[in-house]
Design an enzyme around this catalytic site. Structure first.
Site, PDB file in Angstrom:
ATOM      1  N   LYS A   1       0.838  -1.195   0.000  1.00  0.00           N
ATOM      2  CA  LYS A   1       0.000   0.000   0.000  1.00  0.00           C
ATOM      3  C   LYS A   1       0.878   1.251   0.000  1.00  0.00           C
ATOM      4  O   LYS A   1       1.999   1.235   0.530  1.00  0.00           O
ATOM      5  CB  LYS A   1      -0.869   0.041   1.268  1.00  0.00           C
ATOM      6  CG  LYS A   1      -1.915  -1.030   1.395  1.00  0.00           C
ATOM      7  CD  LYS A   1      -2.640  -0.894   2.732  1.00  0.00           C
ATOM      8  CE  LYS A   1      -3.684  -1.972   2.942  1.00  0.00           C
ATOM      9  NZ  LYS A   1      -4.851  -1.794   2.073  1.00  0.00           N
TER      10      LYS A   1
ATOM     11  N   ARG B   1      -9.977 -11.705   2.735  1.00  0.00           N
ATOM     12  CA  ARG B   1     -10.836 -12.808   2.289  1.00  0.00           C
ATOM     13  C   ARG B   1     -10.101 -14.143   2.361  1.00  0.00           C
ATOM     14  O   ARG B   1     -10.725 -15.196   2.478  1.00  0.00           O
ATOM     15  CB  ARG B   1     -11.344 -12.518   0.877  1.00  0.00           C
ATOM     16  CG  ARG B   1     -10.318 -12.480  -0.202  1.00  0.00           C
ATOM     17  CD  ARG B   1     -10.762 -11.711  -1.430  1.00  0.00           C
ATOM     18  NE  ARG B   1     -10.842 -10.281  -1.173  1.00  0.00           N
ATOM     19  CZ  ARG B   1     -11.198  -9.380  -2.078  1.00  0.00           C
ATOM     20  NH1 ARG B   1     -11.506  -9.778  -3.307  1.00  0.00           N
ATOM     21  NH2 ARG B   1     -11.240  -8.100  -1.780  1.00  0.00           N
TER      22      ARG B   1
END
Length: 460
Positions: A240, A314
């Site tokens: 990020k 996830r």
């Protein structure tokens, strides 16, 4: 927070008025009170407060402008804004707001009394309120303490809230309620077949783990809560930018909210067989970090290709959901700070909800509206499943399309949930970007109260 609600009969009265009722109310206080309110320009506007002095110059009354449809937040801004001291309701809360208002007003006061004080002492003490007579003290206490736990966990920096510390907080909670805790740590995740939890967390020197709590009678209806516990998310090798990493201490907000909800359920003694599953990891970068285009076999047996290492939530959830669904619980709920797409769609204050059960979804939406803890449902739109197709594995963990990010994330998770199980997935921000009455800037257990009331209603 509940220590700002006290027993007693005294205290300075708080009078609540709406803009519509203010004129009639003021007519009952001719003379000095009416003159003071006129001189200060108070008109009963919602959120405005008038401090009315008595003849001796001391505070004699607080007049608070409220909206008649918002009992929870009506007085929630007062604990931090009123002078220190003891106050009481000088009005009939149920006549103004309706049935159950005493409980909501008390809970709002408790939520407005929150401060994160682990590293910095509070500047002042909060004002105290005498318990409203009609308040359900047990419910207020259970929810306020649950939300305090969630807020504290989210607000704590990762240095002091890594996977081990999150596991310790969960174990402490379990011990408090006589629940059982099982931990699967480090390479034990591989031997116990939780491969994607291990893959995401293996690059950190803080070992990944699965937290597994059970509580309640074995023959009670099964309720399973799953929370994303990414204690910090660098994005992995798909790193990020600094701006995207800044708030990543809150990437375990799903786990924190689930633990706060679990506290409320256990403290209230609800008739459920509760199971809480929290995969706790740090998505870090090192020589053994998992890579784009790696393929892993999940707990369910499906193979997953890594399209993006920053779609890690996830991956840890899918192993936990595969475990949860084997017991076929009466209700399965997972919570996660999962996608930026959900925030783009609905903003930071409105969690996204998905469900494979229309009845449960409708009940949860209704609970959110009733409890001023709203959610918004998005569809599990099957045509978008093709965005997760992989040429070399059963599924990809991320879509290259750039569209429907929250939906494709939910569709990924659905692959690991039995169609026989009533399932709710909540994609939450878990953070207040700015302070509002009862909702200070920082970590927040969004949807916790809505879920509690859904569970209470379903399993009472």
């Amino acid at each position: 927070m509940v220590d700002t609600l006290i027993d007693g009969a005294g205290g300075i009265p708080i009078m609540a008025v709406t803009t519509e009722s203010f004129g009639e109310w003021k007519a009952g206080y001719p003379g000095a009170v009416a003159a003071w309110l006129a001189a200060t320009g108070f008109t009963g506007e919602a959120g405005k407060t008038a401090l009315v002095p008595g003849p001796d110059g001391h505070l004699s009354m607080v007049v608070q402008g409220v909206a008649a449809d918002e009992p929870l937040w009506a007085l929630a801004g007062l604990p931090d804004s009123l002078p220190e001291g003891t106050y009481r309701l000088g009005f009939d809360s149920e006549s103004l707001f309706g049935k159950g208002a005493g409980t909501r007003v008390a809970l709002g006061w408790a939520l407005g009394s929150y401060v994160f004080s682990r590293y910095k002492a509070p500047k002042r003490k909060f004002a105290q309120l005498v318990w409203p007579e009609s308040a359900d003290r047990a419910t207020v206490t259970a929810l306020a303490d649950g939300l305090t736990l969630a807020r504290d966990l989210i607000n704590t920096p990762t240095e002091d809230m890594g996977p081990a510390e999150l596991a310790q907080a969960a174990a402490t909670l379990a011990e408090r309620h006589g629940a059982k805790t099982r931990l699967v740590v480090g390479d034990e995740l591989l031997t116990n077949n939780y491969p994607t939890i291990h893959a995401v967390g293996r690059a950190s020197d803080r070992a990944p783990r699965l937290i597994d709590i059970t509580w309640g009678k074995e023959d009670a209806p099964k309720l399973t809560l799953v929370g994303k516990g990414v204690c910090f998310d660098s994005g992995g090798l798909d790193i990020k930018p600094a701006s995207g990493m800044k708030l990543m201490k809150k990437d375990m907000g799903g786990a924190a909210t689930v633990l706060g909800l679990a506290h409320a359920v256990m403290a209230s003694g609800l008739n459920v067989r509760l199971r809480v599953l929290v995969p706790a990891v740090e998505n870090a970068i090192s020589g053994n970090a998992f890579r784009p285009m790696d393929v892993f076999k999940t707990r369910k047996g499906l193979t997953v290709e890594i399209g993006n290492t920053d779609a890690e939530g996830r991956l840890i959830l899918c192993d936990a959901l595969a475990e949860a669904t084997t017991e076929e619980p009466a209700l399965l709920i997972d919570m996660a700070t999962l996608t930026g797409a959900a925030r783009v769609a609905l903003g930071p204050e409105l969690p996204v909800m998905f469900s494979n059960d229309d009845t449960v979804a409708a009940e949860l939406l209704a609970a959110g509206t009733a409890e001023a803890d709203p959610l918004w449902r998005l569809p599990l739109w099957k045509p978008y499943r093709k965005y997760l197709d992989s040429k070399i594995a059963d599924i990809n963990n991320a879509s290259d399309s750039g569209f429907a990010g929250a939906i494709t994330a939910a569709l990924y998770l659905q692959e690991f949930v039995s169609a026989k199980v009533s399932w709710v997935h909540i994609d939450t921000f878990a953070w207040n970007q700015a302070s509002r009455a009862g909702r200070p800037e920082g970590g927040e257990g969004l949807a916790l109260r809505a879920l509690y009331h859904l569970i209470q209603k379903r399993f009472s």
